[in-house]
Write a protein that holds these residues in place. Structure first.
Motif, PDB file in Angstrom:
ATOM      1  N   LYS A 140      22.340 -24.537  67.588  1.00 20.24           N
ATOM      2  CA  LYS A 140      20.968 -24.459  68.092  1.00 20.24           C
ATOM      3  C   LYS A 140      20.023 -24.052  66.967  1.00 20.24           C
ATOM      4  O   LYS A 140      20.296 -23.111  66.222  1.00 20.24           O
ATOM      5  CB  LYS A 140      20.861 -23.477  69.250  1.00 20.24           C
ATOM      6  CG  LYS A 140      21.648 -23.906  70.458  1.00 20.24           C
ATOM      7  CD  LYS A 140      21.490 -22.910  71.582  1.00 20.24           C
ATOM      8  CE  LYS A 140      22.331 -23.347  72.773  1.00 20.24           C
ATOM      9  NZ  LYS A 140      22.268 -22.398  73.860  1.00 20.24           N
ATOM     10  N   PHE A 141      18.917 -24.761  66.879  1.00 20.37           N
ATOM     11  CA  PHE A 141      17.891 -24.495  65.883  1.00 20.37           C
ATOM     12  C   PHE A 141      16.535 -24.440  66.586  1.00 20.37           C
ATOM     13  O   PHE A 141      16.331 -25.121  67.593  1.00 20.37           O
ATOM     14  CB  PHE A 141      17.855 -25.602  64.817  1.00 20.37           C
ATOM     15  CG  PHE A 141      19.088 -25.637  63.964  1.00 20.37           C
ATOM     16  CD1 PHE A 141      19.115 -24.974  62.756  1.00 20.37           C
ATOM     17  CD2 PHE A 141      20.215 -26.337  64.373  1.00 20.37           C
ATOM     18  CE1 PHE A 141      20.257 -25.002  61.967  1.00 20.37           C
ATOM     19  CE2 PHE A 141      21.353 -26.377  63.602  1.00 20.37           C
ATOM     20  CZ  PHE A 141      21.375 -25.700  62.384  1.00 20.37           C
ATOM     21  N   HIS A 152      10.295 -24.320  58.378  1.00 16.37           N
ATOM     22  CA  HIS A 152      11.685 -23.855  58.378  1.00 16.37           C
ATOM     23  C   HIS A 152      12.356 -24.096  59.738  1.00 16.37           C
ATOM     24  O   HIS A 152      11.749 -23.939  60.788  1.00 16.37           O
ATOM     25  CB  HIS A 152      11.735 -22.368  58.037  1.00 16.37           C
ATOM     26  CG  HIS A 152      13.123 -21.848  57.876  1.00 16.37           C
ATOM     27  ND1 HIS A 152      13.893 -22.105  56.768  1.00 16.37           N
ATOM     28  CD2 HIS A 152      13.883 -21.080  58.687  1.00 16.37           C
ATOM     29  CE1 HIS A 152      15.058 -21.519  56.900  1.00 16.37           C
ATOM     30  NE2 HIS A 152      15.083 -20.893  58.062  1.00 16.37           N
ATOM     31  N   SER A 153      13.604 -24.455  59.696  1.00 16.43           N
ATOM     32  CA  SER A 153      14.416 -24.597  60.900  1.00 16.43           C
ATOM     33  C   SER A 153      15.304 -23.356  60.990  1.00 16.43           C
ATOM     34  O   SER A 153      16.163 -23.134  60.139  1.00 16.43           O
ATOM     35  CB  SER A 153      15.258 -25.870  60.808  1.00 16.43           C
ATOM     36  OG  SER A 153      16.016 -26.036  61.961  1.00 16.43           O
ATOM     37  N   PHE A 154      15.095 -22.538  62.010  1.00 15.77           N
ATOM     38  CA  PHE A 154      15.840 -21.297  62.175  1.00 15.77           C
ATOM     39  C   PHE A 154      17.132 -21.567  62.943  1.00 15.77           C
ATOM     40  O   PHE A 154      17.114 -22.088  64.051  1.00 15.77           O
ATOM     41  CB  PHE A 154      14.985 -20.258  62.909  1.00 15.77           C
ATOM     42  CG  PHE A 154      13.807 -19.787  62.106  1.00 15.77           C
ATOM     43  CD1 PHE A 154      13.923 -18.710  61.256  1.00 15.77           C
ATOM     44  CD2 PHE A 154      12.586 -20.450  62.205  1.00 15.77           C
ATOM     45  CE1 PHE A 154      12.834 -18.277  60.510  1.00 15.77           C
ATOM     46  CE2 PHE A 154      11.493 -20.023  61.466  1.00 15.77           C
ATOM     47  CZ  PHE A 154      11.613 -18.941  60.615  1.00 15.77           C
ATOM     48  N   ASP A 155      18.257 -21.197  62.335  1.00 13.19           N
ATOM     49  CA  ASP A 155      19.580 -21.423  62.911  1.00 13.19           C
ATOM     50  C   ASP A 155      19.918 -20.277  63.867  1.00 13.19           C
ATOM     51  O   ASP A 155      20.047 -19.127  63.449  1.00 13.19           O
ATOM     52  CB  ASP A 155      20.605 -21.505  61.788  1.00 13.19           C
ATOM     53  CG  ASP A 155      22.002 -21.866  62.273  1.00 13.19           C
ATOM     54  OD1 ASP A 155      22.233 -21.892  63.502  1.00 13.19           O
ATOM     55  OD2 ASP A 155      22.861 -22.116  61.409  1.00 13.19           O
TER      56      ASP A 155
END
Length: 114
Positions: free
Chosen positions: A20-21, A12-15
């Motif tokens: 910014k991720f 998962h890419s956390f926003d």
């Protein structure tokens, strides 16, 4: 289930906002509640949670981004008290009174309470 959770968090890419991720990983410690199907075994849910915490630290100690589960061997589910279990946890794993399963495949996982 633990592997799916671990894998999904890793992917998962956390926003964080403002474009910014970050990517992150997790470690999981698992223990069943009730800890034993043996009606003579009186391990409480709080003690089972403590065993899960011990499993979590084993996952972190052995490289992180992993899961470790501790549970009684259903073929050898005897009447071990919580204190006996904690005092000799690695011995109970070695004797297969306790089963240790893990996603860690490149090394042997041991439990140390020190």
């Amino acid at each position: 289930m633990a592997e799916r959770i671990r894998h999904n968090i890793e992917q998962h890419s956390f926003d964080l906002g403002n474009g910014k991720f970050i990517h992150n990983t997790c470690s999981l410690g698992i223990a069943p509640i009730p800890f034993s199907k043996n009606k003579n075994n009186n391990i409480t849910w709080q003690q089972s949670l403590n065993i899960a915490d011990i499993a979590l630290y084993a996952a972190k100690t052995h490289g992180r981004n992993a899961w470790v589960e501790l549970c009684f061997n259903p073929l050898n589910d005897n009447d071990i008290s919580y204190n006996e279990l904690i005092d000799k946890i690695q011995e109970h794993i070695d004797k297969q009174n306790l089963l240790l399963t893990t996603s860690i495949t490149d090394r042997q996982v041991t439990i140390s309470l020190n």
